[in-house]
Design a protein around this motif. Sequence first.
Motif, PDB file in Angstrom:
ATOM      1  N   LEU A   1      -1.978  73.212   8.140  1.00  0.00           N
ATOM      2  CA  LEU A   1      -1.411  74.024   7.056  1.00  0.00           C
ATOM      3  C   LEU A   1       0.093  74.199   7.251  1.00  0.00           C
ATOM      4  CD1 LEU A   1      -4.160  76.796   6.783  1.00  0.00           C
ATOM      5  CD2 LEU A   1      -3.947  74.694   5.448  1.00  0.00           C
TER       6      LEU A   1
ATOM      7  N   LEU B   1       1.814  70.853   6.260  1.00  0.00           N
ATOM      8  CA  LEU B   1       1.840  70.630   4.822  1.00  0.00           C
ATOM      9  C   LEU B   1       2.803  71.584   4.106  1.00  0.00           C
ATOM     10  CD1 LEU B   1      -1.973  70.106   4.215  1.00  0.00           C
ATOM     11  CD2 LEU B   1      -0.187  68.383   3.965  1.00  0.00           C
TER      12      LEU B   1
ATOM     13  N   PRO C   1      -0.413  75.251   1.034  1.00  0.00           N
ATOM     14  CA  PRO C   1      -1.729  74.590   1.128  1.00  0.00           C
ATOM     15  C   PRO C   1      -2.867  75.556   0.832  1.00  0.00           C
ATOM     16  CG  PRO C   1      -0.343  74.033   3.013  1.00  0.00           C
ATOM     17  CD  PRO C   1       0.378  75.110   2.263  1.00  0.00           C
TER      18      PRO C   1
ATOM     19  N   LEU D   1      -8.664  70.297   0.370  1.00  0.00           N
ATOM     20  CA  LEU D   1      -7.370  70.856   0.746  1.00  0.00           C
ATOM     21  C   LEU D   1      -6.319  70.358  -0.231  1.00  0.00           C
ATOM     22  CD1 LEU D   1      -5.489  72.333   2.724  1.00  0.00           C
ATOM     23  CD2 LEU D   1      -5.459  70.251   4.121  1.00  0.00           C
TER      24      LEU D   1
ATOM     25  N   ALA E   1      -2.429  70.231  -1.526  1.00  0.00           N
ATOM     26  CA  ALA E   1      -1.011  70.379  -1.177  1.00  0.00           C
ATOM     27  C   ALA E   1      -0.349  69.028  -1.360  1.00  0.00           C
ATOM     28  CB  ALA E   1      -0.834  70.860   0.266  1.00  0.00           C
TER      29      ALA E   1
ATOM     30  N   ALA F   1      -1.222  66.209   1.271  1.00  0.00           N
ATOM     31  CA  ALA F   1      -2.558  66.412   1.840  1.00  0.00           C
ATOM     32  C   ALA F   1      -3.251  65.086   2.137  1.00  0.00           C
ATOM     33  CB  ALA F   1      -3.410  67.250   0.882  1.00  0.00           C
TER      34      ALA F   1
ATOM     35  N   LYS G   1      -4.863  66.235  -3.221  1.00  0.00           N
ATOM     36  CA  LYS G   1      -5.860  66.899  -2.380  1.00  0.00           C
ATOM     37  C   LYS G   1      -6.459  65.913  -1.377  1.00  0.00           C
ATOM     38  CE  LYS G   1      -9.718  65.022  -4.430  1.00  0.00           C
ATOM     39  NZ  LYS G   1     -10.728  64.214  -3.726  1.00  0.00           N
TER      40      LYS G   1
END
Length: 437
Positions: A8, A11, A92, A99, A101, A104, A411
């Motif tokens: 996280l 990202l 994120p 997920l 972002a 990602a 994603k």
Amino acid sequence: MKVPEPLLEFLAIPSVSTDPARKEDVRRAGLWLEERLQALGFRTELQETPLHPILYAERLVDEKAPTVLVYGHYDVQPPDPLELWDTPPFSPTVREGRLYARGASDDKGQLFAHLLAAEGAPVNLKFLVEGEEEVGSPHLLPFVRANRERLRADLVLISDGAMVAPHTPTLTYGLRGLCYLEVRLQGARRDLHSGAFGGVAPNPIQALGWLLARLKDERTGRVLIPGFYEKVRPVPEEEKALWPEPHEEALKRELGVEVLPGEEGYSVLERLWARPTLDPNGVWGGYQGEGSKTVIPAEAGMKLSMRLVPDQDPEEVAGLAEAYLREVSPPGYRLEVRRLHGGKPFLTDPFSPPMRLMARALEEVWGRPPVYAREGGTIPVVAELKEVLSAPVVLLGLGLPDDNLHAPNEKLDLINLERGVAAIRRFYELLAAPSGR
């Protein structure tokens, strides 16, 4: 799978390599990655370039063990248009096992899988990670040539692509190349009033339309540049037999279209993976604001991408395209053709020893054998690594076709991240075993 907090953090760094305002953010992502690799016991070097740094890292556990070179990139595409994101691109967010972002799937999430798999790996590992992939890798290729001995490995492992469908482990053995041009047409020395000068002044937008119309045949979809197909070879039938069944109706639904246009006489998968293409990616000129402005613009332009297949050469194709554009350009305009960037096509043996070991690892983790596929996109460094290092390449995509690469709401499915890490770890075990060497 619970998303690791470090992913996280990674990202959340807006490492947009094409945006000069994000230069420090790109560097920050490289430094973040360097720190993570150092924590895993790697010796690292952040090599400066005129644009963004290249990160090299190595951890050698046994001189008798196989050596794997992992390639990836920590830069990302611009997030625009921001208003189409459901959640901010650099915040994120996990929703329904996915997920979301920017980066990602392309390529931070997939690269992070290799960091997780590196812990305790019984092989020698080298990482080559750049911050310029999304702008054509202008400084990586010279770095590879200048450091061939340091980068030497028994194989190259890359995750920067996609599986052909959910729950379908995929080994990619081919990539298309790229030739990317910017074309500009200049008419008068300044914008002109369309009433005062309409009927005598050259209009670059009109001329641009004429040029575009002469690049491809409307009926057959074939590119009209002379010599464009000269080095294009047909795909052997035994190779097509490796490919999965195409799902044309599902693809239409995904794209929201009723037809899938393309080169006449070829299947959807051939057009996606094994035939060259030409596509305008942007067209501009004249007034774009609200309301009317009766102006004949002084300049108009377009950007063109051509995806190439073996044995097409990007520089040769660029030369053919420029010569043709100059030949068919209408009189009264100054034509400028800029070669922005390119990459060579790549093709490898789908049944090389490393590919067989990865196929076994994938089958053990996913519970089904992988399918084999080419991919329509381009990773410029892949062909160069294969050529310079004389090493086999394994392309293990952990994304999916609907990951919205380069688009809003990018994603990565977390199940693919989890299984990808497990498969890479198992691959290292098989590679280190005496039977795998």
